[in-house]
Motif scaffolding. Structure first.
Motif, PDB file in Angstrom:
ATOM      1  N   ILE A   1       3.437  33.197  32.043  1.00 20.79           N
ATOM      2  CA  ILE A   1       3.220  31.960  32.803  1.00 20.79           C
ATOM      3  C   ILE A   1       4.056  31.951  34.084  1.00 20.79           C
ATOM      4  N   ILE A   2       5.329  32.257  33.912  1.00 20.06           N
ATOM      5  CA  ILE A   2       6.250  32.123  35.041  1.00 20.06           C
ATOM      6  C   ILE A   2       5.875  33.106  36.146  1.00 20.06           C
ATOM      7  N   THR A   3       5.711  34.355  35.788  1.00 20.96           N
ATOM      8  CA  THR A   3       5.410  35.367  36.796  1.00 20.96           C
ATOM      9  C   THR A   3       4.072  35.086  37.481  1.00 20.96           C
ATOM     10  N   THR A   4       3.083  34.674  36.694  1.00 21.70           N
ATOM     11  CA  THR A   4       1.769  34.394  37.277  1.00 21.70           C
ATOM     12  C   THR A   4       1.835  33.205  38.242  1.00 21.70           C
ATOM     13  N   LEU A   5       2.547  32.169  37.833  1.00 19.36           N
ATOM     14  CA  LEU A   5       2.634  30.986  38.705  1.00 19.36           C
ATOM     15  C   LEU A   5       3.350  31.319  40.018  1.00 19.36           C
TER      16      LEU A   5
ATOM     17  N   ASP B   1      -3.183  22.998  38.525  1.00 21.47           N
ATOM     18  CA  ASP B   1      -4.622  22.853  38.743  1.00 21.47           C
ATOM     19  C   ASP B   1      -5.148  23.971  39.626  1.00 21.47           C
ATOM     20  N   GLY B   2      -4.392  24.268  40.671  1.00 21.08           N
ATOM     21  CA  GLY B   2      -4.802  25.327  41.597  1.00 21.08           C
ATOM     22  C   GLY B   2      -4.906  26.665  40.887  1.00 21.08           C
ATOM     23  N   ALA B   3      -3.909  26.956  40.053  1.00 18.59           N
ATOM     24  CA  ALA B   3      -3.879  28.244  39.360  1.00 18.59           C
ATOM     25  C   ALA B   3      -5.033  28.353  38.364  1.00 18.59           C
ATOM     26  N   ILE B   4      -5.336  27.250  37.697  1.00 23.47           N
ATOM     27  CA  ILE B   4      -6.450  27.244  36.744  1.00 23.47           C
ATOM     28  C   ILE B   4      -7.765  27.486  37.491  1.00 23.47           C
ATOM     29  N   GLU B   5      -7.896  26.765  38.591  1.00 25.11           N
ATOM     30  CA  GLU B   5      -9.112  26.898  39.386  1.00 25.11           C
ATOM     31  C   GLU B   5      -9.299  28.337  39.863  1.00 25.11           C
ATOM     32  N   ALA B   6      -8.182  28.991  40.166  1.00 24.57           N
ATOM     33  CA  ALA B   6      -8.250  30.367  40.640  1.00 24.57           C
ATOM     34  C   ALA B   6      -8.476  31.347  39.488  1.00 24.57           C
TER      35      ALA B   6
END
Ligand SMILES: Cc1cc2nc3c(=O)[nH]c(=O)nc-3n(C[C@H](O)[C@H](O)[C@H](O)COP(=O)(O)OP(=O)(O)OC[C@H]3O[C@@H](n4cnc5c(N)ncnc54)[C@H](O)[C@@H]3O)c2cc1C
Ligand code: SF4
Ligand code: SF4
Ligand code: SF4
Ligand code: SF4
Lengths: 253, 455, 295
Positions: free
Chosen positions: C29-33, C233-238
């Motif tokens: 989670i952390i690295t991806t965000l 939200d942005g990350a989910i959308e992507a």
């Protein structure tokens, strides 16, 4: 909008860096002065020559006991202000003037310098050398809400200002060593590194998760201890950090 | 019979000082003494026994308006004493700091000077905090220029006011390419603003000199043509940075420096015999009050070639740019003329900076007690620190700071001016007093200094 | 505030980036965000626990590329003083928007520094994304060494991954060995400051995450602030995360709540006990300092 509060700055044995800090709110300085506070005293910025009545008096610098004028002005400022703030490390803790020992021309007799709370009661401490523009901005907005706000705002301001008032009660000796005495020795340090990031003279390094204080660099400004999350941490205030920061941001818009 | 007027404390400069003025029947100053009454924190003496790393950090705290000058002069004096050459990239970072500090300080100085000035073409004095135009735009521009300068100072120096990055031997850390790009952007914005601002300020100061009279405390005061003139010399070591005893050809000469105590230079005990309760704000000192500049002055009187000299923007421009503007406004205008160079200086230094270069000397000697000095061209003039370091500890420390040089020169410049606008002269010369409470090289030490350096 | 703090939503999630999953501790989670926030210009760089000269000893580091983020991924169960860099990140590193990851106490330090910037000039509005990781306790480096080398009988150098879960401290080595020790035995090694810690799930972070509550390889994610919400939200959308509702995973939110309650209850007792830890000459109790009451 409610009327403004009055703020003054008394310059004692300091370097004016604290006052520059206030000015370093840049555009925000004008916002503060337009809407919240009249600057009624500060020899460097306004022409008023003698200490007037004021709501909030920021005192910069420690007090030279060997200079009659300094002692008198400090007492006068106390008598004439509702809230007296030790503004900066020198006023709160002595800072570099803790090292003073006199012997320098042209006034070799100027040898005794004390934090202002040795001479008068102080309501609030704002440590560090210098303090941060954002810190004095926050305190100014909160002082305004405290003195001119509605009940809700007064409550918020009281909650916000309380730790800084408690800090004034804690005492007027500060040093990087406080991290040892009152955090590590007390079993409270978590190795977060805040103190090392804070120190304005880079006197603190983190060694295996604990601060190491270079006492040959520390200037006794009190920033590290006051900034440490384990010196004080008030959940009432911190849990609402988002809304409080929004109140301050909103006030400055 | 001349009368004695005292203005105490003076305002709109840094620190505490006062004016003791002998005036004639027309209120014209025959002799003026401007003296610091700020307590002497004694940094020269408290430095002794401390480490060479700590003393410049303490010296920085002598003044929060030109802390960078004190830090750099302090650090470089230590380096001069121990004989340590710092890497080129560290020097470039220091140069950027120097320019940033000059920009911020000059801009701040403007805020302090403006209230004596008028909106050009009107009789309205400028309140820099007023919302009215054109004042508000000018004030916001000053703040933006200061923000640019302080931000650059913060990136390079670690802290915006007392820089934490400079250290003996160089700097703690170089900056990243991203930081370099940020400085470019800021300096480029600053370059344009500084030009506009310089032009505005020069028009304001020229307007003052041209107008003939100005109102102070309800009294119409004539402004003489030779307002703030003096016949003293100038002293500057470089257009921007400074010099040190490590230089091949140093540009400051300790053997030309002497010093007298206030006892021999300032006026003796007197009684105030004229007062104006309407003088803004709070009036002048009441009649009958005793005043004694000789005893009260907190600084010594430094002489160069046996004379008080002026240091600062005009001294630099006279020495290096053939500038000839005289008087209080000539000095103010010189200060404005230094604005553009600060931003160009930053752009050039950033261009030359290698962000992956080392910024700390490989070896930092601990010192054998040799004397070293470094002169830094602070916003308000030459700031010389002298020291002896042995085994990493400071054995001797002295600061010849800008305002101390300017106190006696400015006192001379008061002669001939109406006393009600004496403070306008003071504010043109120097708004920065608390630094001036630190210097005095006693004669014996001074001779040692000179001898050693002549050898 | 409830033991899980204020939050807008809680989800079980896992990164869709295989490179990250390979290096990350749990769901990445952390690295991806951070990688997403860097890409989108939400942050210019992030303060993370980077590698140092000693095996498993983290060193706070400012990073600004995905490669650097990957090198710092995974959990080091020892102190990484990340907050020591937040000011410098805005100085010589030139960042205007700083991302930072930290344990709950470190996130507390950040919020204090923003609300009361005593010695943290020009930092408050530059904290662009504060990501929290759940934390039950932390260890000094020497304690971690003792656990790995003495109790688990492995060399620090050869360890590939360390993990805490299901009541055990587990060590996986490069050569495929697995050693475990019961968590109970660890308590004597815990740094003292953790015994008065009243936050398990980084209540004050913009987004906080940990393994507890979700299946292996997945993470439990609390989205807490406005800022956090927008980033999530942005990350989910992507399409950067696979997600599952919390009520459809095992062991689920109740487990998080249980551990959080256990930690806070135990530590609140420790805080209270400090009041009477000592004895005055007159027989009345003498206290130790309580940071939650006054300085
Ligand atoms: C001391 C400690 C105790 C923990 N206890 C629990 C627990 O009880 N329950 C639970 O569910 N989760 C716990 N965690 C969190 C868990 O181990 C993972 O870090 C978290 O789930 C994030 O995994 P990820 O795959 O999303 O992150 P990754 O993508 O692997 O990124 C992890 C990030 O954390 C940073 N980091 C690593 N070590 C540290 C450190 N010591 N201090 C600060 N930052 C660090 C890394 O630099 C990296 O950026 C703990 C973490 C630590 C450091
Ligand atoms: S606290 Fe620091 S900035 Fe403030 S007056 Fe003292 S030395 Fe100057
Ligand atoms: S260690 Fe640094 S921050 Fe702490 S009191 Fe000393 S100078 Fe101030
Ligand atoms: S700031 Fe953090 S590392 Fe420093 S003493 Fe406090 S808890 Fe320990
Ligand atoms: S248990 Fe609390 S104090 Fe200890 S490291 Fe974790 S968050 Fe910090």
């Amino acid at each position: 909008m409610a009327e403004k509060i009055t703020i003054g700055e008394l310059h004692l044995s300091g370097c004016t860096g604290c006052l520059v800090t206030l000015a370093d709110n840049y555009e925000g300085l004008f916002k503060l002065l337009d809407d919240y506070a009249d600057l009624v005293y500060a020899l460097t910025l306004v022409d008023v020559r003698h200490v007037p009545e004021m709501d909030v008096c920021l005192v910069e610098g420690s007090c030279c006991l060997d200079d009659k004028l300094s002692v008198e002005e400090l007492k006068e400022a106390r008598a004439k202000s509702k809230v007296l703030v030790a503004y900066g490390g020198c006023a709160a803790y002595g800072n570099i003037t803790r090292f003073c020992r006199g012997g320098q021309w042209n006034q070799p007799g100027h040898a005794s310098y004390v934090p202002i709370s040795e001479v008068v009661d102080v309501d609030l401490f704002l440590p560090s050398c210098p303090p941060c523009p954002q810190a004095i901005r926050n305190v100014a907005v909160m002082a305004y809400l405290l003195l001119k706000g509605d009940d809700e705002q007064k409550k918020l301001a009281t909650a916000y200002l309380t730790p800084l008032m408690q800090l004034a009660q804690r005492g007027n000796e500060a040093c990087g060593c406080d991290l040892m005495y009152d955090v590590i020795n007390q079993g409270l340090c978590i190795g977060c590194g805040t103190c090392a990031g804070t120190c304005p003279v880079r006197a603190i390094t983190m060694e295996y998760g604990r601060p190491n204080i270079n006492r040959d660099l520390c200037i006794k400004c009190g920033a590290c201890y006051a900034q440490c999350p384990r010196s004080w941490f008030n959940f009432d205030v911190m849990n609402n950090y988002e809304s409080i920061m929004n109140v301050i941001k909103g006030a400055m818009e | 019979m001349s009368k004695v007027v005292e203005i105490s404390p003076t305002t709109r400069h840094e620190g505490h000082s006062k004016l003791v003025l002998k005036v004639n029947d027309e209120g014209i100053i025959e002799r003026g003494d401007w003296l610091s009454i700020t307590p002497v924190r004694g940094v020269e003496k408290l430095a002794i026994g401390k480490t060479m790393e700590q003393v410049p950090k303490i010296a920085s705290r002598v003044c929060g308006i030109c802390p960078i000058a004190h830090t750099l002069a302090g650090v470089e004096a230590m380096e001069a004493s121990i004989g340590c050459e710092v890497p080129e990239d560290a020097k470039l970072l220091r140069y950027i700091l120097q320019c940033a500090n000059r920009m911020h300080s000059h801009a701040l100085h403007n805020i302090l000077s403006l209230p004596d000035m008028h909106i050009p073409g009107t009789d309205t004095k400028i309140n820099p905090f007023s919302r009215e135009e054109p004042v508000r735009s000018a004030a916001l521009r000053i703040q933006r220029l200061r923000e640019i300068a302080q931000t650059i100072g913060e990136i390079v120096g670690g802290e915006a006011i007392h820089p934490s990055n400079p250290r003996v031997g160089g700097m703690y850390t170089n900056i990243t390419p991203r930081a370099k790009a940020k400085i470019y952007d800021l300096a480029k914005e600053g370059r344009v603003l500084a030009q506009d601002h310089m032009e505005f300020m020069i028009s304001v100061f020229k307007d003052f000199q041209r107008r003939g009279t100005t109102v102070v405390g309800g009294v119409d005061v004539p402004i003489p043509d030779d307002f703030g003139y003096h016949n003293q010399g100038y002293m500057a070591t470089a257009p921007v940075y400074g010099s040190s005893s490590l230089d091949e050809n140093p540009t400051w000469y300790p053997d030309r420096f002497t010093e007298v105590r206030p006892w021999d230079w300032y006026m003796g005990e007197m009684e105030v015999s004229e007062a104006d309760p309407n003088y803004p704000i709070g009036g002048t000192t009441p009649v009958g009050t005793k005043t004694w500049p000789q005893m009260e002055a907190c600084t010594g009187v430094p002489l160069y070639d046996g004379q008080p000299v002026e240091v600062g923007p005009r001294a630099r421009l006279v020495q290096f740019r053939n500038y000839d503007g005289r008087g209080a406004m000539g000095l103010q205008i010189a200060r404005q003329m230094e604005f553009p160079e600060t931003m160009y200086g930053i752009i050039d230094a950033v261009d030359a900076l290698n962000t992956s270069g080392s910024v700390l000397a490989d070896e930092i000697p601990q010192g054998d007690g040799s004397l070293g000095w470094a002169a830094n061209e602070a916003p308000r003039g030459t700031d010389v620190h002298l020291t002896r370091v042995k085994d990493g500890r400071v054995q001797y420390f002295s600061m010849l700071v800008p305002t101390t040089w300017n106190f006696p020169t400015c006192s001379r410049a008061l002669t001939g001016a109406p006393w009600r606008i004496a403070e306008v002269i003071v504010r043109a010369y120097d708004p920065c007093v608390s630094c001036a409470t630190h210097m005095l090289v006693v004669d014996e030490e001074k001779r040692l200094v000179a001898q050693k350096l002549i050898q | 505030m409830d033991v899980l703090g204020n939050y807008k939503s809680v989800i079980s999630a896992r990164s869709t980036d295989r490179d990250i999953l390979k290096k990350a501790q749990d769901g990445g989670i952390i690295t991806t965000l951070f990688a997403y926030a860097l890409e989108e210009g939400i942050i210019d760089g992030a303060v993370v626990a980077g590698p140092s000269d000693e095996p498993w000893r983290p060193k706070p580091m400012v990073v600004s590329t995905k490669a650097e983020l990957l090198a710092a991924a995974g959990t080091r169960y020892t102190i990484s003083p990340n907050i020591s860099l937040i000011k410098e990140a805005t100085r010589s590193y030139g960042l205007d928007r700083v991302g930072i990851v930290g344990t709950p106490c470190q996130i507390q330090a950040i919020r204090k520094a923003q609300l009361y910037p005593i010695g943290m000039r020009d930092v408050d509005d530059k904290i662009a994304l504060a990501l929290g990781i759940f934390c039950m306790e932390n260890l000094s480096y020497q304690a971690l060494e003792a656990i790995v080398e003495d109790h688990c009988n492995q060399k620090m150098e050869s360890v590939k991954k360390m993990d805490i879960g299901k009541g055990k401290f587990t060590v996986y080595t490069e050569r495929g060995a697995v050693s475990q020790m019961p968590l109970k035995l660890i308590h004597k090694y815990v740094q003292p400051g953790c015994n008065v810690c009243l936050d398990y799930v980084a209540n004050l972070a913009d987004i906080s995450s940990g393994s507890v509550g979700s299946p292996d390889g997945w993470s439990t994610v609390f989205v807490r602030s406005m800022k956090g919400n927008a980033v999530w939200d942005g990350a989910i959308e992507a399409g950067l995360f696979e997600t599952k509702p919390m009520d459809q995973v095992k062991p689920g939110l109740d487990m998080v709540k249980k551990l959080s309650t256990d930690k806070i209850t135990k530590n609140q007792k420790n805080v209270d006990a400090r009041k009477t830890a000592g004895l005055r000459a007159d027989g009345t109790p003498k206290g130790l300092r309580n940071p939650y009451e006054s300085p």
